[in-house]
Design a protein around this motif. Structure first.
Motif, PDB file in Angstrom:
ATOM      1  N   LYS A   1       0.780  -1.146  -0.040  1.00  0.00           N
ATOM      2  CA  LYS A   1       0.204  -0.044   0.115  1.00  0.00           C
ATOM      3  C   LYS A   1       0.896   1.202   0.003  1.00  0.00           C
ATOM      4  CE  LYS A   1      -4.210  -2.124   2.337  1.00  0.00           C
ATOM      5  NZ  LYS A   1      -5.162  -2.097   3.181  1.00  0.00           N
ATOM      6  N   PHE A   2       0.327   2.167  -0.526  1.00  0.00           N
ATOM      7  CA  PHE A   2       0.821   3.517  -0.601  1.00  0.00           C
ATOM      8  C   PHE A   2      -0.032   4.527  -0.198  1.00  0.00           C
ATOM      9  CE2 PHE A   2       4.263   1.759  -2.960  1.00  0.00           C
ATOM     10  CZ  PHE A   2       5.490   2.652  -3.082  1.00  0.00           C
ATOM     11  N   TYR A   3       0.375   5.384   0.735  1.00  0.00           N
ATOM     12  CA  TYR A   3      -0.511   6.516   1.139  1.00  0.00           C
ATOM     13  C   TYR A   3      -0.098   8.035   0.792  1.00  0.00           C
ATOM     14  CZ  TYR A   3      -2.992   3.006   3.734  1.00  0.00           C
ATOM     15  OH  TYR A   3      -3.747   1.755   4.154  1.00  0.00           O
ATOM     16  N   GLY A   4      -0.816   8.779   0.334  1.00  0.00           N
ATOM     17  CA  GLY A   4      -0.511  10.279   0.201  1.00  0.00           C
ATOM     18  C   GLY A   4      -0.746  11.017   1.554  1.00  0.00           C
ATOM     19  N   VAL A   5       0.096  12.001   1.844  1.00  0.00           N
ATOM     20  CA  VAL A   5      -0.239  12.558   3.102  1.00  0.00           C
ATOM     21  C   VAL A   5       0.044  14.132   2.733  1.00  0.00           C
ATOM     22  CG1 VAL A   5       1.081  13.247   5.450  1.00  0.00           C
ATOM     23  CG2 VAL A   5       1.021  11.063   4.475  1.00  0.00           C
ATOM     24  N   GLU A   6      -1.063  14.745   3.065  1.00  0.00           N
ATOM     25  CA  GLU A   6      -1.409  15.967   3.016  1.00  0.00           C
ATOM     26  C   GLU A   6      -0.723  16.956   4.158  1.00  0.00           C
ATOM     27  OE1 GLU A   6      -4.966  17.019   0.316  1.00  0.00           O
ATOM     28  OE2 GLU A   6      -5.305  15.678   1.736  1.00  0.00           O
ATOM     29  N   PHE A   7       0.636  17.349   4.070  1.00  0.00           N
ATOM     30  CA  PHE A   7       1.053  17.778   5.188  1.00  0.00           C
ATOM     31  C   PHE A   7       0.765  19.144   5.421  1.00  0.00           C
ATOM     32  CE2 PHE A   7       3.976  18.675   1.944  1.00  0.00           C
ATOM     33  CZ  PHE A   7       4.516  19.914   2.012  1.00  0.00           C
ATOM     34  N   GLU A   8       1.021  19.626   6.816  1.00  0.00           N
ATOM     35  CA  GLU A   8       0.828  20.968   7.095  1.00  0.00           C
ATOM     36  C   GLU A   8       2.050  21.847   7.056  1.00  0.00           C
ATOM     37  OE1 GLU A   8      -1.041  21.577  10.999  1.00  0.00           O
ATOM     38  OE2 GLU A   8      -2.322  20.046  10.715  1.00  0.00           O
ATOM     39  N   GLY A   9       1.927  22.845   6.199  1.00  0.00           N
ATOM     40  CA  GLY A   9       3.400  23.644   6.197  1.00  0.00           C
ATOM     41  C   GLY A   9       3.489  24.103   4.866  1.00  0.00           C
ATOM     42  N   GLU A  10       4.350  24.964   4.542  1.00  0.00           N
ATOM     43  CA  GLU A  10       4.846  25.432   3.328  1.00  0.00           C
ATOM     44  C   GLU A  10       6.014  24.784   2.531  1.00  0.00           C
ATOM     45  OE1 GLU A  10       6.233  29.975   1.971  1.00  0.00           O
ATOM     46  OE2 GLU A  10       5.416  29.491   3.802  1.00  0.00           O
ATOM     47  N   ARG A  11       5.870  24.321   1.466  1.00  0.00           N
ATOM     48  CA  ARG A  11       6.993  23.763   0.752  1.00  0.00           C
ATOM     49  C   ARG A  11       7.912  24.627  -0.100  1.00  0.00           C
ATOM     50  NH1 ARG A  11       7.347  21.891  -4.504  1.00  0.00           N
ATOM     51  NH2 ARG A  11       8.849  20.159  -4.704  1.00  0.00           N
ATOM     52  N   HIS A  12       8.755  24.534  -0.131  1.00  0.00           N
ATOM     53  CA  HIS A  12       9.750  25.301  -1.007  1.00  0.00           C
ATOM     54  C   HIS A  12      10.492  24.810  -2.176  1.00  0.00           C
ATOM     55  CE1 HIS A  12       8.971  29.303   1.230  1.00  0.00           C
ATOM     56  NE2 HIS A  12       8.959  28.284   2.305  1.00  0.00           N
ATOM     57  N   ASP A  13      10.135  25.077  -3.288  1.00  0.00           N
ATOM     58  CA  ASP A  13      11.056  24.273  -4.467  1.00  0.00           C
ATOM     59  C   ASP A  13      12.464  24.965  -4.685  1.00  0.00           C
ATOM     60  OD1 ASP A  13      11.973  23.185  -6.857  1.00  0.00           O
ATOM     61  OD2 ASP A  13      10.147  23.291  -7.800  1.00  0.00           O
ATOM     62  N   CYS A  14      13.438  24.121  -4.165  1.00  0.00           N
ATOM     63  CA  CYS A  14      14.974  24.899  -4.263  1.00  0.00           C
ATOM     64  C   CYS A  14      15.624  24.315  -5.466  1.00  0.00           C
ATOM     65  CB  CYS A  14      15.556  24.446  -2.977  1.00  0.00           C
ATOM     66  SG  CYS A  14      15.001  25.121  -1.470  1.00  0.00           S
ATOM     67  N   GLY A  15      14.797  23.693  -6.565  1.00  0.00           N
ATOM     68  CA  GLY A  15      15.328  23.340  -7.714  1.00  0.00           C
ATOM     69  C   GLY A  15      15.673  24.405  -8.893  1.00  0.00           C
ATOM     70  N   SER A  16      15.309  25.448  -8.513  1.00  0.00           N
ATOM     71  CA  SER A  16      15.525  26.775  -9.198  1.00  0.00           C
ATOM     72  C   SER A  16      16.111  27.755  -8.337  1.00  0.00           C
ATOM     73  CB  SER A  16      14.367  27.373 -10.138  1.00  0.00           C
ATOM     74  OG  SER A  16      13.492  28.034  -9.100  1.00  0.00           O
ATOM     75  N   LYS A  17      16.888  28.801  -9.025  1.00  0.00           N
ATOM     76  CA  LYS A  17      17.796  29.769  -8.583  1.00  0.00           C
ATOM     77  C   LYS A  17      16.711  30.750  -7.864  1.00  0.00           C
ATOM     78  CE  LYS A  17      21.300  29.805 -11.604  1.00  0.00           C
ATOM     79  NZ  LYS A  17      21.907  30.502 -12.702  1.00  0.00           N
ATOM     80  N   SER A  18      15.398  31.035  -8.166  1.00  0.00           N
ATOM     81  CA  SER A  18      14.592  32.051  -7.360  1.00  0.00           C
ATOM     82  C   SER A  18      13.917  31.285  -6.414  1.00  0.00           C
ATOM     83  CB  SER A  18      13.680  32.468  -8.420  1.00  0.00           C
ATOM     84  OG  SER A  18      12.712  31.434  -9.169  1.00  0.00           O
TER      85      SER A  18
END
Length: 189
Positions: free
Chosen positions: A127-144
């Motif tokens: 089984k796989f479960y998705g988890v909607e987490f509390e918080g703010e995600r930051h995508d650091c894969g770009s310079k900006s």
């Protein structure tokens, strides 16, 4: 072989919250009472789903409303074909059986061995479960995105907030289209 589950944290994503995303996932995993895999997810705009690993949304877990059954996964689906707008955010709790699959995994999207493809294989038996987490995600894969994450983290700290705010006001207040200090085209040999 590993005797237990383990966490994978991809370095191009940072979550800002207390407790952190991984702590939230561990708490949910401990409450599931079964051997399973967890994937942290967040909503992304529908027009950007082709840039991410995306999961399909199944039934909510009866013991935890933040978790749902993942009923499909795809790495960077072509535009308009995504099963949802929930992206997999680079935080996973996986079972050790994933390594057997990765040993023979073919190259996928981008000509790379994709963890998502191996998870699709493992989902046939676990089984796989998705988890909607509390918080703010930051995508650091770009310079900006990397810069935005640094600013967000600094603004959370009492010892950095006021100084950063002042520097940003000065920088933005004096911002104008600047000429580079030199122009390679203007150099003479």
């Amino acid at each position: 072989a590993l005797p237990t589950s383990f966490a994978v944290l991809l370095p191009d994503a940072l979550g800002l919250n207390s407790p952190g995303c991984l702590k939230q996932m561990i708490d949910i995993a401990n409450g599931l009472g079964e051997k399973s895999n967890l994937v942290a997810v967040e909503e992304v705009p529908a027009e950007l789903t082709h840039q991410y690993g995306i999961c399909g949304v199944g039934a909510r877990h009866p013991a935890n409303a933040s978790a749902f059954t993942i009923d499909g996964m795809v790495e960077k689906p072509p535009q308009g074909t995504s099963p949802s707008n929930l992206s997999m955010t680079g935080r996973y709790i996986l079972q050790p059986e994933i390594f057997k699959i990765l040993e023979t995994q073919e190259r996928g999207a981008g000509g790379e061995i994709q963890l998502t493809d191996a998870m699709i294989g493992l989902a046939k038996s676990q089984k796989f479960y998705g988890v909607e987490f509390e918080g703010e995600r930051h995508d650091c894969g770009s310079k900006s995105g990397f810069l935005r994450a640094n600013i967000a983290y600094a603004m959370q700290r009492d010892d950095l907030r006021d100084g950063l705010r002042g520097e940003m006001k000065r920088e933005l207040g004096g911002f104008r289209e600047r000429q580079p200090p030199y122009s390679p085209a203007g150099l003479r040999a």
